[in-house]
Write an enzyme that holds these catalytic residues in place. Structure first.
Site, PDB file in Angstrom:
ATOM      1  N   ASP A  10       0.725  -1.297  -0.101  1.00  0.00           N
ATOM      2  CA  ASP A  10       0.003  -0.051   0.132  1.00  0.00           C
ATOM      3  C   ASP A  10       1.007   1.336  -0.162  1.00  0.00           C
ATOM      4  O   ASP A  10       2.127   1.080   0.334  1.00  0.00           O
ATOM      5  CB  ASP A  10      -1.083  -0.145   1.326  1.00  0.00           C
ATOM      6  CG  ASP A  10      -1.707   1.089   1.377  1.00  0.00           C
ATOM      7  OD1 ASP A  10      -2.249   1.486   0.360  1.00  0.00           O
ATOM      8  OD2 ASP A  10      -2.013   1.926   2.372  1.00  0.00           O
ATOM      9  N   SER A  11       0.407   2.432  -0.408  1.00  0.00           N
ATOM     10  CA  SER A  11       0.942   3.573  -0.239  1.00  0.00           C
ATOM     11  C   SER A  11       1.500   3.910   1.110  1.00  0.00           C
ATOM     12  O   SER A  11       2.156   4.888   1.394  1.00  0.00           O
ATOM     13  CB  SER A  11       0.248   4.840  -0.610  1.00  0.00           C
ATOM     14  OG  SER A  11      -0.930   4.838  -0.037  1.00  0.00           O
ATOM     15  N   TYR A  42      -0.461   8.387  -2.603  1.00  0.00           N
ATOM     16  CA  TYR A  42      -0.421   7.908  -4.030  1.00  0.00           C
ATOM     17  C   TYR A  42      -1.634   8.711  -4.873  1.00  0.00           C
ATOM     18  O   TYR A  42      -1.602   9.011  -5.810  1.00  0.00           O
ATOM     19  CB  TYR A  42      -0.659   6.356  -4.196  1.00  0.00           C
ATOM     20  CG  TYR A  42       0.361   5.379  -3.962  1.00  0.00           C
ATOM     21  CD1 TYR A  42       1.705   6.029  -3.343  1.00  0.00           C
ATOM     22  CD2 TYR A  42       0.476   4.193  -4.542  1.00  0.00           C
ATOM     23  CE1 TYR A  42       2.729   5.016  -3.368  1.00  0.00           C
ATOM     24  CE2 TYR A  42       1.393   3.307  -4.387  1.00  0.00           C
ATOM     25  CZ  TYR A  42       2.698   3.643  -3.744  1.00  0.00           C
ATOM     26  OH  TYR A  42       3.671   2.737  -3.572  1.00  0.00           O
ATOM     27  N   GLY A  43      -2.381   8.962  -3.873  1.00  0.00           N
ATOM     28  CA  GLY A  43      -3.998   9.683  -4.631  1.00  0.00           C
ATOM     29  C   GLY A  43      -3.803  10.765  -5.615  1.00  0.00           C
ATOM     30  O   GLY A  43      -4.622  10.890  -6.040  1.00  0.00           O
ATOM     31  N   CYS A  73      -4.362  -1.432  -1.841  1.00  0.00           N
ATOM     32  CA  CYS A  73      -4.547   0.006  -2.255  1.00  0.00           C
ATOM     33  C   CYS A  73      -5.627   0.334  -3.342  1.00  0.00           C
ATOM     34  O   CYS A  73      -5.376  -0.306  -4.470  1.00  0.00           O
ATOM     35  CB  CYS A  73      -3.265   0.653  -2.713  1.00  0.00           C
ATOM     36  SG  CYS A  73      -3.361   2.194  -2.973  1.00  0.00           S
ATOM     37  N   ASN A  74      -6.671   1.024  -2.949  1.00  0.00           N
ATOM     38  CA  ASN A  74      -7.548   1.283  -4.233  1.00  0.00           C
ATOM     39  C   ASN A  74      -6.918   2.031  -5.369  1.00  0.00           C
ATOM     40  O   ASN A  74      -7.194   1.762  -6.582  1.00  0.00           O
ATOM     41  CB  ASN A  74      -8.837   1.976  -3.775  1.00  0.00           C
ATOM     42  CG  ASN A  74      -9.813   1.107  -2.591  1.00  0.00           C
ATOM     43  OD1 ASN A  74     -10.787   0.723  -3.291  1.00  0.00           O
ATOM     44  ND2 ASN A  74      -9.271   1.170  -1.492  1.00  0.00           N
ATOM     45  N   THR A  75      -6.053   3.047  -5.011  1.00  0.00           N
ATOM     46  CA  THR A  75      -5.607   3.910  -6.021  1.00  0.00           C
ATOM     47  C   THR A  75      -4.520   3.199  -7.083  1.00  0.00           C
ATOM     48  O   THR A  75      -4.626   3.404  -8.003  1.00  0.00           O
ATOM     49  CB  THR A  75      -4.788   5.158  -5.211  1.00  0.00           C
ATOM     50  OG1 THR A  75      -5.560   5.464  -4.368  1.00  0.00           O
ATOM     51  CG2 THR A  75      -4.350   6.225  -6.252  1.00  0.00           C
ATOM     52  N   GLU A 151      -1.682   8.708   8.066  1.00  0.00           N
ATOM     53  CA  GLU A 151      -0.249   8.094   8.229  1.00  0.00           C
ATOM     54  C   GLU A 151       0.234   8.796   9.410  1.00  0.00           C
ATOM     55  O   GLU A 151       1.136   8.133   9.989  1.00  0.00           O
ATOM     56  CB  GLU A 151       0.623   8.868   7.009  1.00  0.00           C
ATOM     57  CG  GLU A 151       0.130   8.225   5.573  1.00  0.00           C
ATOM     58  CD  GLU A 151       0.754   6.677   5.705  1.00  0.00           C
ATOM     59  OE1 GLU A 151       1.921   6.526   6.148  1.00  0.00           O
ATOM     60  OE2 GLU A 151       0.175   5.594   5.189  1.00  0.00           O
ATOM     61  N   CYS A 183     -10.901   3.726  -0.033  1.00  0.00           N
ATOM     62  CA  CYS A 183      -9.572   3.805   0.135  1.00  0.00           C
ATOM     63  C   CYS A 183      -9.069   2.860   1.393  1.00  0.00           C
ATOM     64  O   CYS A 183      -9.808   2.991   2.429  1.00  0.00           O
ATOM     65  CB  CYS A 183      -9.080   5.326   0.515  1.00  0.00           C
ATOM     66  SG  CYS A 183      -7.304   5.514   1.071  1.00  0.00           S
ATOM     67  N   HIS A 185      -7.006   3.053   3.661  1.00  0.00           N
ATOM     68  CA  HIS A 185      -6.790   3.908   4.887  1.00  0.00           C
ATOM     69  C   HIS A 185      -8.049   4.238   5.680  1.00  0.00           C
ATOM     70  O   HIS A 185      -8.140   4.259   6.827  1.00  0.00           O
ATOM     71  CB  HIS A 185      -6.323   5.320   4.570  1.00  0.00           C
ATOM     72  CG  HIS A 185      -4.620   5.303   4.233  1.00  0.00           C
ATOM     73  ND1 HIS A 185      -4.155   4.659   3.073  1.00  0.00           N
ATOM     74  CD2 HIS A 185      -3.546   5.708   5.018  1.00  0.00           C
ATOM     75  CE1 HIS A 185      -3.014   4.848   3.117  1.00  0.00           C
ATOM     76  NE2 HIS A 185      -2.705   5.411   4.426  1.00  0.00           N
TER      77      HIS A 185
HETATM   78  N1  DGL Z   1      -4.602   3.680   0.640  1.00  0.00           N
HETATM   79  C1  DGL Z   1      -4.712   4.154  -0.709  1.00  0.00           C
HETATM   80  C2  DGL Z   1      -5.852   3.617  -1.232  1.00  0.00           C
HETATM   81  O1  DGL Z   1      -6.674   2.600  -1.025  1.00  0.00           O
HETATM   82  C3  DGL Z   1      -4.060   5.071  -0.951  1.00  0.00           C
HETATM   83  C4  DGL Z   1      -4.164   6.295  -0.542  1.00  0.00           C
HETATM   84  C5  DGL Z   1      -3.132   7.294  -1.251  1.00  0.00           C
HETATM   85  O2  DGL Z   1      -2.009   7.191  -0.975  1.00  0.00           O
HETATM   86  O3  DGL Z   1      -3.498   8.397  -1.525  1.00  0.00           O
HETATM   87  O4  DGL Z   1      -6.399   4.265  -2.175  1.00  0.00           O
END
Ligand code: DGL
Length: 262
Positions: A10-11, A42-43, A73-75, A151, A183, A185
């Protein structure tokens, strides 16, 4: 191969919400989790950057012998999983916002989605939305600013609470009855969300579904670990490990957390 670990990345710390579901369902599996917190979020990155970070993370997990990769991670899933599947041979499991169950169950025919810009702008997301939500109103909101606070471990902060209030406003105005957390998170925000949302709104995240899917792909490929002794569980972060330790506090006796560059 069966004893080899399940790799997750994940990010940052968010995908630990997915790791917990996987560990609960598959308690004897060895796992390695990469938290690329140095590059979070990452978003807001370009598709190219997300792909290149996802390749880097996958290569590292494959060097460690992972038998399957969970993109926690969805992104990263919505922007990079097609490229990853084309480039590497192991099976990949991704996580995407659970819009389908939300759309199917919605009585008010209105659902809300909170996700990153990268996820909401992705082609994979818009295809899924078109397919499953023809007669449904969707209120999409970018959770700008949430990931850096998570974070930092500021889960119960007033900053998070005011951001959430702002993000939920248009959803409540549109009478949503399901809120999709897009997401990995965001499950850590559920205690705050529950306080802010009326009781009739159901919060949906994809963690459990990802764990079930991981199990079924391992079964299908004959890759489930056969031993039932204590597994090896490793977390690797390229930033501070404070939040990781906090989120994993229930598991600290059995996990190894390493901080190093990658
Ligand atoms: N945990 C991440 C997700 O599921 C990424 C969030 C991010 O890094 O912007 O999208």
């Amino acid at each position: 191969m069966n004893n080899n670990p399940i790799g997750l990345f994940d990010s940052g710390v968010g995908g630990t919400s997915i790791w917990k579901e996987i560990h609960q369902l598959l308690p004897y599996e060895n796992t390695i989790y990469l938290a690329d917190s140095l590059n979070a979020p990452y978003g807001n990155k370009s598709k190219e950057e997300i792909i290149s970070l996802s390749i880097k993370n996958t290569e590292l997990l494959l060097e460690k012998g992972c038998k399957i990769i969970v993109v926690a991670c969805n992104t990263a899933t919505t922007n990079a999983i097609t490229v990853l599947r084309g480039r590497f041979r192991v099976p990949f499991i991704g996580i995407e916002p659970a819009i389908k169950p939300a759309a199917l169950q919605s009585k008010s025919k209105s659902i809300g989605i909170l996700a990153t810009k990268g996820t909401l702008n992705s082609e994979l997301f818009s295809l899924a939305t078109k397919e499953f939500t023809k007669d449904i109103m969707i209120t999409e909101v970018i959770g700008e600013g949430l990931v850096p606070l998570i974070e930092k471990g500021a889960l119960l902060s007033s900053e998070i609470s005011s951001l959430l209030e702002k993000f939920l406003k248009p959803m409540l105005e549109n009478n949503i009855d399901h809120l999709v957390l897009g997401c990995s998170h965001y499950p850590y925000l559920i205690p705050q969300l529950v306080k802010l949302l009326p009781n009739n709104i159901k919060i949906i995240d994809s963690g459990e579904a990802v764990a079930k899917q991981t199990k079924s792909i391992l079964l299908e490929n004959n890759l489930l670990r056969e031993a039932s002794n204590q597994p090896i569980i490793q977390f690797i972060t390229n930033s501070s490990d404070i939040t990781l330790k906090h989120l994993l506090k229930k598991y600290l006796e059995k996990v190894d957390i390493e901080t190093r560059k990658f």
